[in-house]
Scaffold this active site. Sequence first.
Site, PDB file in Angstrom:
ATOM      1  N   GLU A  33       0.847  -1.203   0.000  1.00 33.71           N
ATOM      2  CA  GLU A  33       0.000   0.000   0.000  1.00 33.71           C
ATOM      3  C   GLU A  33       0.875   1.243   0.000  1.00 33.71           C
ATOM      4  OE1 GLU A  33      -3.201   0.294  -1.099  1.00 33.71           O
ATOM      5  OE2 GLU A  33      -3.631  -1.253   0.410  1.00 33.71           O
ATOM      6  N   SER A 128     -13.225   3.334 -10.847  1.00 31.91           N
ATOM      7  CA  SER A 128     -12.758   4.209 -11.931  1.00 31.91           C
ATOM      8  C   SER A 128     -11.847   3.446 -12.897  1.00 31.91           C
ATOM      9  CB  SER A 128     -12.047   5.442 -11.371  1.00 31.91           C
ATOM     10  OG  SER A 128     -10.927   5.092 -10.597  1.00 31.91           O
ATOM     11  N   ASP A 172      -3.992   0.267 -10.132  1.00 24.00           N
ATOM     12  CA  ASP A 172      -5.403  -0.060 -10.339  1.00 24.00           C
ATOM     13  C   ASP A 172      -5.679  -0.493 -11.772  1.00 24.00           C
ATOM     14  OD1 ASP A 172      -5.507   0.836  -7.789  1.00 24.00           O
ATOM     15  OD2 ASP A 172      -6.638   2.660  -8.227  1.00 24.00           O
TER      16      ASP A 172
HETATM   17  P1  ADP Z   1     -12.986   4.340  -6.833  1.00 27.23           P
HETATM   18  O1  ADP Z   1     -12.188   4.146  -8.073  1.00 27.23           O
HETATM   19  O2  ADP Z   1     -12.220   4.067  -5.588  1.00 27.23           O
HETATM   20  O3  ADP Z   1     -14.286   3.615  -6.841  1.00 27.23           O
HETATM   21  P2  ADP Z   1     -12.974   7.061  -7.751  1.00 27.23           P
HETATM   22  O4  ADP Z   1     -13.369   8.337  -7.122  1.00 27.23           O
HETATM   23  O5  ADP Z   1     -11.598   6.907  -8.254  1.00 27.23           O
HETATM   24  O6  ADP Z   1     -13.367   5.907  -6.727  1.00 27.23           O
HETATM   25  O7  ADP Z   1     -13.939   6.795  -8.996  1.00 27.23           O
HETATM   26  C1  ADP Z   1     -15.342   6.854  -8.854  1.00 27.23           C
HETATM   27  C2  ADP Z   1     -15.934   7.594 -10.030  1.00 27.23           C
HETATM   28  O8  ADP Z   1     -15.882   6.763 -11.224  1.00 27.23           O
HETATM   29  C3  ADP Z   1     -17.413   7.910  -9.869  1.00 27.23           C
HETATM   30  O9  ADP Z   1     -17.598   9.112  -9.145  1.00 27.23           O
HETATM   31  C4  ADP Z   1     -17.853   8.043 -11.315  1.00 27.23           C
HETATM   32  O10 ADP Z   1     -17.500   9.311 -11.844  1.00 27.23           O
HETATM   33  C5  ADP Z   1     -17.007   6.989 -12.021  1.00 27.23           C
HETATM   34  N1  ADP Z   1     -17.771   5.736 -12.111  1.00 27.23           N
HETATM   35  C6  ADP Z   1     -17.569   4.590 -11.436  1.00 27.23           C
HETATM   36  N2  ADP Z   1     -18.477   3.647 -11.769  1.00 27.23           N
HETATM   37  C7  ADP Z   1     -19.299   4.218 -12.667  1.00 27.23           C
HETATM   38  C8  ADP Z   1     -20.456   3.776 -13.401  1.00 27.23           C
HETATM   39  N3  ADP Z   1     -20.949   2.554 -13.221  1.00 27.23           N
HETATM   40  N4  ADP Z   1     -21.025   4.648 -14.261  1.00 27.23           N
HETATM   41  C9  ADP Z   1     -20.530   5.892 -14.426  1.00 27.23           C
HETATM   42  N5  ADP Z   1     -19.456   6.348 -13.772  1.00 27.23           N
HETATM   43  C10 ADP Z   1     -18.855   5.560 -12.892  1.00 27.23           C
HETATM   44 MG    MG Z   2     -10.418   5.210  -8.505  1.00 22.02          MG
END
Ligand code: ADP
Ligand code: MG
Length: 384
Positions: A33, A128, A172
Amino acid sequence: MGAQQVAERFTELYGARPEGVWAAPGRVNLIGEHTDYNDGFVMPFALPHQAVAAVSRRDDGLLRLHSADMEGGVVELRLDALAPGTDSAWTAYPAGVVWALREAGHAITGADVHLSSTVPTGAGLSSSAALEVVIALAFDDLYDLGLARWQLARLCQRAENVYVGAPTGIMDQTASACCAPGHALFLDTRDLSQQQIPFDLAAEGLRLLVVDTQVKHAHSGGEYGKRRAGCEKGAALLGVDALRDIAYADLDAALARLGDEEEIRRLVRHVVTEDERVERTVALLRAGDPRAIGPILTEGHASLRDDFRISCPELDLVVDTALAHGALGSRMTGGGFGGSALILAESSEVPSLTKALEAAFATADFMAPRVFEAVPSAGARRLV
Ligand code: ADP
Ligand code: MG
């Protein structure tokens, strides 16, 4: 979300069947990490949760995007208008990938996209990256680009860093693009060399639980930047390109050289010991001794909590409760200040552990956590 369902919704939205359907998973990092921006080692594996995208090419310079999981209809963008910093909505992730592909000289002429994802957002499970990688793989296939998986990961990282504006490492996207079922991915983030390490816990009577605390403490963004800058300062003070270059055997000497830079000393100690924990984990899994990695996970948590200082009461409660109820090991995973923790346990202990967690969270008056089993699953692939 099944491939058929996503293809059918695509057909309703755009009036024709998609040319194909692709999937890319979220990930959990087993160990390693805050090492990825120090050129160090990480060891993620893919979750069964994934983003699924149906895509067809267009030849008129338009990119049309739709997500089953977001409010609002189809978003229409012009390829020649894509530019970093112009989009603060979810569409920046897929649009950023298309922008990065075009920047790299690939002749993309447009596309229609419909996607749906089962990766929880903002839980530290990389929704993401799943989104980016599924788009990159679909375009690689449809436009016959012939890119290697690691190249797709690099393009996705560029999309997230430059187009979206989120400073993330390479882990990631590489995990989502490259993981294999029943394996964890031992990745050297300096040269992207990778090895698939057998990690079939169910066969050993073990379970790995992910506990999503569903909390995200507000200061997480700025704190990440501070840790990153602190690590860079540590490397500069020690005269190395990155903290990865400090061998574990030389740690004490390095810490002595940092003198009274207490904050930097703690960051350096975490990164150098964490790289060593990844190497020990790899050796134990290779030797067929997965139970023995439990204490390494717990050591990793102590280091993140006490030296890197990115844990929080909810994450500490998961770890303390798990260890008090027979877990083999437990640690927070991801960026910190919330998100998820991992628990390695005997299968037979899972029901009582889950109950103990629920009780502990209720007593502390914390939001009930979401607990699920993490089965090492497939990386990105074409479904249809
Ligand atoms: P993590 O990657 O830890 O889940 P992040 O903040 O890096 O969190 O990414 C989350 C963002 O990715 C959401 O706010 C959105 O903008 C985008 N996202 C994730 N899943 C979806 C989805 N199924 N449809 C549209 N956008 C998404
Ligand atoms: Mg992310």
